[in-house]
Design an enzyme around this catalytic site. Structure first.
Site, short mmCIF file in Angstrom:
data_model
loop_
_atom_site.label_atom_id
_atom_site.label_comp_id
_atom_site.label_asym_id
_atom_site.label_seq_id
_atom_site.Cartn_x
_atom_site.Cartn_y
_atom_site.Cartn_z
N HIS A 78 30.37 12.35 -42.44
CA HIS A 78 29.79 11.99 -43.73
C HIS A 78 28.41 12.57 -43.98
CE1 HIS A 78 27.58 9.09 -41.28
NE2 HIS A 78 26.74 8.96 -42.28
C1 UD1 Z 1 23.89 6.33 -46.15
C2 UD1 Z 1 22.67 6.64 -45.30
C3 UD1 Z 1 23.11 7.30 -43.99
C4 UD1 Z 1 24.18 6.49 -43.29
C5 UD1 Z 1 25.34 6.25 -44.26
C6 UD1 Z 1 26.44 5.45 -43.63
C7 UD1 Z 1 20.61 7.23 -46.55
C8 UD1 Z 1 19.69 8.33 -46.88
N1 UD1 Z 1 21.78 7.59 -45.95
O1 UD1 Z 1 24.49 7.57 -46.51
O2 UD1 Z 1 21.98 7.41 -43.13
O3 UD1 Z 1 24.62 7.17 -42.14
O4 UD1 Z 1 24.80 5.56 -45.40
O5 UD1 Z 1 27.45 5.20 -44.54
O6 UD1 Z 1 20.30 6.09 -46.79
N2 UD1 Z 1 29.42 5.50 -52.14
C9 UD1 Z 1 30.49 4.75 -52.54
N3 UD1 Z 1 30.50 3.42 -52.27
C10 UD1 Z 1 29.49 2.80 -51.61
C11 UD1 Z 1 28.38 3.56 -51.22
C12 UD1 Z 1 28.36 4.90 -51.48
O7 UD1 Z 1 31.43 5.27 -53.13
O8 UD1 Z 1 29.57 1.58 -51.37
C13 UD1 Z 1 29.40 6.96 -52.41
C14 UD1 Z 1 28.75 7.29 -53.72
O9 UD1 Z 1 29.39 8.41 -54.26
C15 UD1 Z 1 27.35 7.68 -53.31
C16 UD1 Z 1 27.60 8.35 -51.98
O10 UD1 Z 1 28.66 7.60 -51.40
O11 UD1 Z 1 26.70 8.49 -54.23
C17 UD1 Z 1 26.42 8.36 -51.08
O12 UD1 Z 1 25.94 7.04 -50.86
P1 UD1 Z 1 24.43 6.83 -50.34
O13 UD1 Z 1 24.14 5.39 -50.15
O14 UD1 Z 1 23.47 7.61 -51.18
O15 UD1 Z 1 24.40 7.56 -48.94
P2 UD1 Z 1 25.49 7.65 -47.75
O16 UD1 Z 1 26.05 9.01 -47.72
O17 UD1 Z 1 26.43 6.51 -47.78
#
Ligand code: UD1
Length: 373
Positions: free
Chosen positions: A210
């Protein structure tokens, strides 16, 4: 006040909340969820399975660019501090919620406690590395999972008296939940060709991906998935897919590499399912930080699809091998594990299931001493 925001925070906060709300502890604990992760598969199942109390407040920030998400958390968090007036704010790990809440609290003169402090990949392209360095600079108390973090913090000018090596709260959770782990047979029960994966002789591998550096660039993602497709011809792979990865695979047209019955694609798994799957795997291929530590605690070989790690003890003492994204290196590490069974490894010092209790003891003493002065 304890803060959680994203999936890897949940397994860290569970034992801390339990220790704070135990009879031995005299502190009140308030749990705040920023809402960085919100999907059922990324949030609710962890609260249920790990017995994390329902948050006293949820800021419901959701997704956004780094700036938008961080700023949104900060704006919504500030009035909460005015209202609740905690004696301390405790943050865990390295996600955007960690730095956002630490920054707001410290500017209000509220002491900040950082759990999992001092880890460094020395790769500033990782958003988490920036979050780690900045959170440590503004924290008043630093709790460490491994001793290498001590030198990192001293080098960055953190006073020795603020640093406490207490062990790993994520391993507290692993130990507390091993007996509740779901078996691979149950997890794969709906899969038509499950026999391929459940063959005790050949076994299966687990894959997770991821990190933006691996999934956001279509060329890197294609190269990785093509290599993993090749590997699956020798060892079938189970692939629980993070929502951001699922989206990137679709956008980049990489589904073709997963179009094989030797790779099972699953939605993100809940904790007990993932623990059960990993504990019985022949090996795990991952770019996660937490899984590098969990596989070391479980004694399962881990091949890390990153160029570096902020958790060097998993390599020096554990079962982890860092290989990056070069297909030749991934293949060589994979062949080595298949032939030799991989590194034996040992469980690092103080990864004994009691880290949260140590943290709460130090916090309680610190608060008593500081109130007295
Ligand atoms: C975040 C953390 C990362 C961690 C990861 C574990 C930061 C900078 N990154 O990354 O360190 O390893 O979590 O999962 O804080 N999304 C969904 N549903 C959700 C959450 C996210 O669909 O419940 C999708 C959305 O498209 C979103 C993308 O995932 O834009 C990224 O989510 P985000 O919270 O920005 O970062 P992660 O990649 O999850």
């Amino acid at each position: 006040m304890c803060i959680v925001g994203a999936r890897p925070n949940f397994m860290k906060i569970a034992p801390i909340m339990a220790a704070l709300r135990s009879e031995q502890c005299h502190l009140d604990a308030f749990l705040l969820h920023t809402g960085q992760h919100y999907d059922k598969s990324m949030k609710h199942c962890f609260f249920d399975q790990l017995g994390i109390p329902v948050p006293d407040m949820d800021l419901e920030v959701g997704s956004g660019s780094h700036a938008v998400q961080t700023a949104e958390i900060m704006q919504r968090f500030e009035p909460v501090l005015d209202e609740v007036k905690p004696a301390m704010v405790l943050v865990v790990g390295d996600v955007n919620s960690t730095i956002a809440c630490a920054l707001v609290a410290t500017k209000k003169g509220i002491p900040v406690v950082h759990v999992e402090a001092g880890l460094r990949s020395y790769d500033r392209d990782m958003p988490e590395e920036v979050n780690r360095v900045l959170t440590d600079q503004i924290s008043d108390m630093h709790f460490l999972t491994e001793k290498s973090a001590h030198e990192n913090l001293l080098r960055e000018g953190i006073d020795d008296s603020r640093i406490h090596f207490v062990g790993n709260v994520m391993i507290d959770t692993l130990k507390n939940n091993l007996s509740k782990a779901v078996t691979p047979e149950q997890i794969l029960s709906e899969i038509p060709n499950k026999a391929v994966f459940l063959n005790s002789k050949t076994g299966y591998g687990v894959l997770t991906l991821h990190r933006p550096s691996n999934v956001d660039n279509p060329e890197v993602l294609a190269r990785l998935l093509e290599t993993l497709n090749e590997i699956s011809k020798t060892l079938p792979l189970v692939f629980p897919i993070h929502p951001r990865t699922a989206q990137k695979i679709m956008e980049s047209g990489c589904e073709k590499y997963l179009d094989t019955d030797r790779i099972i694609q699953l939605a993100p798994l809940a904790y007990h399912e993932m623990l059960g799957l990993n504990s019985k795997a022949r090996l795990v291929l991952t770019d996660s930080g937490g899984i590098q530590e969990e596989t070391t605690a479980l004694g399962v070989p881990c091949i890390t699809l990153r160029e570096n790690t902020e958790r060097p003890i998993t390599v020096d003492e554990g079962t982890n091998t860092i290989v990056g994204t070069d297909p030749v290196k991934i293949r060589a590490a994979f062949d080595n594990v298949m032939q030799t069974g991989g590194k034996a490894g040992k469980v690092p010092e103080l990864w004994d299931g009691k880290a949260a209790v140590r943290i709460v003891e130090v916090m309680e003493k610190w608060l008593t001493d500081n109130q007295r002065h």
